[in-house]
Write a protein that holds these residues in place. Structure first.
Motif, PDB file in Angstrom:
ATOM      1  N   TYR A 144       0.861  -1.177  -0.182  1.00 25.17           N
ATOM      2  CA  TYR A 144      -0.113   0.003  -0.223  1.00 25.17           C
ATOM      3  C   TYR A 144       0.784   1.248   0.054  1.00 25.17           C
ATOM      4  O   TYR A 144       1.514   1.317   0.879  1.00 25.17           O
ATOM      5  N   LYS A 153      -2.858   7.183  -1.259  1.00 27.12           N
ATOM      6  CA  LYS A 153      -4.189   7.295  -0.700  1.00 27.12           C
ATOM      7  C   LYS A 153      -5.144   7.858  -1.695  1.00 27.12           C
ATOM      8  O   LYS A 153      -5.006   8.546  -2.606  1.00 27.12           O
ATOM      9  N   ARG A 161      -3.341  11.108  16.601  1.00 28.59           N
ATOM     10  CA  ARG A 161      -3.898   9.985  15.920  1.00 28.59           C
ATOM     11  C   ARG A 161      -4.507   9.123  16.694  1.00 28.59           C
ATOM     12  O   ARG A 161      -5.638   8.678  16.679  1.00 28.59           O
ATOM     13  N   GLY A 209      -3.225   3.088   7.801  1.00 28.88           N
ATOM     14  CA  GLY A 209      -3.550   2.196   6.552  1.00 28.88           C
ATOM     15  C   GLY A 209      -3.258   0.799   6.643  1.00 28.88           C
ATOM     16  O   GLY A 209      -4.026  -0.007   6.263  1.00 28.88           O
ATOM     17  N   SER A 210      -2.275   0.251   7.306  1.00 33.31           N
ATOM     18  CA  SER A 210      -1.742  -1.019   7.409  1.00 33.31           C
ATOM     19  C   SER A 210      -2.401  -1.724   8.791  1.00 33.31           C
ATOM     20  O   SER A 210      -1.954  -2.879   8.980  1.00 33.31           O
ATOM     21  N   ARG A 254      -4.686  -4.839   8.642  1.00 33.64           N
ATOM     22  CA  ARG A 254      -4.349  -6.095   8.331  1.00 33.64           C
ATOM     23  C   ARG A 254      -3.602  -6.878   9.651  1.00 33.64           C
ATOM     24  O   ARG A 254      -3.546  -7.911   9.806  1.00 33.64           O
ATOM     25  N   ARG A 283       3.000   8.555   5.960  1.00 30.84           N
ATOM     26  CA  ARG A 283       1.857   9.608   5.459  1.00 30.84           C
ATOM     27  C   ARG A 283       2.440  10.792   4.563  1.00 30.84           C
ATOM     28  O   ARG A 283       1.877  10.853   3.465  1.00 30.84           O
TER      29      ARG A 283
END
Ligand code: DP6
Length: 323
Positions: free
Chosen positions: A16, A19, A69, A137-138, A141, A187
Motif C-alpha cells: 500500500y 491514498k 492520531r 492504513g496498514s 491487516r 503518510r
C-alpha cells in the motif's frame, strides 16, 4: 473501563503506497500482508470518567503526532459507546521501536482492540477495521492473523484472512540495518509521491494485476511465483519513492547488500525472497526450514546490526480486561 490487548506488526508482500483521499485514510490500492507473530505490541487503555483529554505513552514517552492520531481513533470508539471520558493509553513494543518495523500497524490494531473492549463494545469486524484504518492504513491487516488481503470498496476497505498461520507456516527473517537519518513518515511520503513521482499513476494502475496474481499464488501455495511478484511489487514501490521530489531514499548500503545476498541464496536453491518497507530494514520471507541459514547469512553482512526471526502470527486479541 480498562482492557489490555496484544497485536503483531505485519509486512506487506503487495504494498500500500498512496491514498484515495485524506479523509478516512483510504488507501489508493489494496494490499496483501503477513502477520509477524514474533514481534509484539501490548497496549493498555483505561477510560476514566471525568478525565479531560487523553494521555498516550509509547514505550514510556509522549509524542504529539502519535497522540493526535490515537485521540482521533478513540473519538470514534467514544462515539460508538456514547461516552466522552478521556483515556490513559500505554503501549509497549518488544522490538526496536522507530526502526521501521511497522509499529504503527500493531499499535493501532492493539489500540482499537483494547479500546473497544474497555468500553464494552462488540463492534462488527469491518467497523473495527475502519476505525483502525483511520490511525494507520496498514493497521486493519494486523487485526486478523496469517496472510491478510485488504481490498478497496467504494468508500471503505475490506480485510479478509486468506491463509491461517497453520495453512502456510512461512518464516520471516528481519535484518535491522544501519538506521541512518530519520526517515520521512509513510503518510508524508505517500502524499509527496502522489504529487511528484512520474511513476505514481502506473504504480496504481498496475497494482490490481500484482494483487490478484499474488493472491492466486498464495491460494496455490506457489512460493516461486509469490517470490517473483512480491520482489517486483516492492521494487516498483521503491522506484516510485526514489523518483519522488525530493526523493525518498529509504535504503542504506546494508539494505542493498541484503537484497543481493537474498537473491544469491535463492539462485543457490534456498526458498527465500525479500521485501522492504518505508525504511532501511529488510524482511526475508522463507519457506519452513530455510530461516536459520538465511539469518546466518544476513547477520554476516556489514551494516546488519541485528537479525530477528518470526513465524506467521495471529490477529490482535484482548489479553486482560477489567479494573
Ligand atoms: C510501505 O500504514 O504506515 O509499509 O496509513 O499513513 O499510517 P499510514 O501509512 P502506513 O503505511 C505503510 C506503508 C508500507 C507498505 C505497506 O505496509 O503496505
Amino acid at each position: 473501563m480498562r482492557a489490555v490487548a496484544v497485536a503483531h506488526p505485519n509486512v506487506a508482500l503487495i504494498k500500500y503506497w498512496g491514498k484515495r483521499a485524506r479523509a478516512g485514510n483510504l488507501p489508493a490500492t489494496g494490499s496483501l500482508s503477513l502477520v509477524l507473530g514474533g514481534l509484539t505490541t501490548t497496549t493498555s487503555v483505561r477510560f476514566e470518567p471525568g478525565r479531560r483529554g487523553d494521555l498516550v505513552l509509547l514505550d514510556g514517552r509522549e509524542d504529539p503526532e502519535t497522540s493526535a492520531r490515537v485521540t482521533a481513533c478513540l473519538d470514534l470508539l467514544r462515539r460508538e459507546a456514547s461516552v466522552t471520558h478521556g483515556a490513559s493509553v500505554e503501549s509497549r513494543n518488544d522490538f526496536p521501536t522507530g526502526a521501521g518495523l511497522a509499529s504503527s500497524a500493531s499499535g493501532f490494531a492493539a489500540l482499537v482492540t483494547a479500546g473497544a473492549a474497555a468500553l464494552g463494545l462488540s463492534l462488527p469486524a469491518p467497523r473495527l477495521a475502519e476505525i483502525a484504518r483511520t490511525g494507520s492504513g496498514s493497521a486493519p491487516r494486523s487485526l486478523q492473523g496469517g496472510l491478510v488481503l485488504l481490498t478497496n470498496r467504494e468508500s471503505t476497505t475490506v480485510c479478509e484472512q486468506v491463509a491461517t498461520p497453520a495453512d502456510w507456516p512461512l518464516e520471516v527473517v528481519i535484518a535491522v540495518t544501519t538506521t541512518g537519518p530519520k526517515a520521512i513518515s509513510s503518510r508524508e511520503g505517500m502524499a509527496r509521491s502522489a504529487q511528484t513521482s512520474p511513476y505514481y499513476d502506473q504504480w496504481v494502475s498496475t497494482h490490481g494485476h500484482d494483487l490478484s496474481a499474488a493472491l492466486a499464488a498464495v491460494r496455490d501455495r506457489d512460493f516461486p511465483v509469490l517470490a517473483e511478484l512480491a520482489e517486483h511489487n516492492c521494487l516498483k514501490m521503491h522506484a516510485v519513492m526514489q523518483t519522488t521530489r525530493p526523493p525518498l531514499l529509504y535504503w542504506q548500503p546494508a539494505t542493498l547488500a541484503c537484497l543481493h545476498r537474498i537473491r544469491a541464496l535463492r539462485d543457490a536453491g534456498l526458498p527465500v525472497f525479500f521485501t522492504v518497507d518505508a525504511g532501511p530494514q529488510v524482511k526475508a520471507v522463507c519457506l519452513p526450514g530455510a530461516a536459520p541459514e538465511v539469518a546466518r547469512e544476513l547477520s554476516r553482512l556489514e551494516g546488519v546490526r541485528q537479525v530477528l526471526q518470526s513465524p506467521v502470527g495471529e490477529g490482535a486479541r484482548v489479553s486482560a480486561a477489567g479494573d
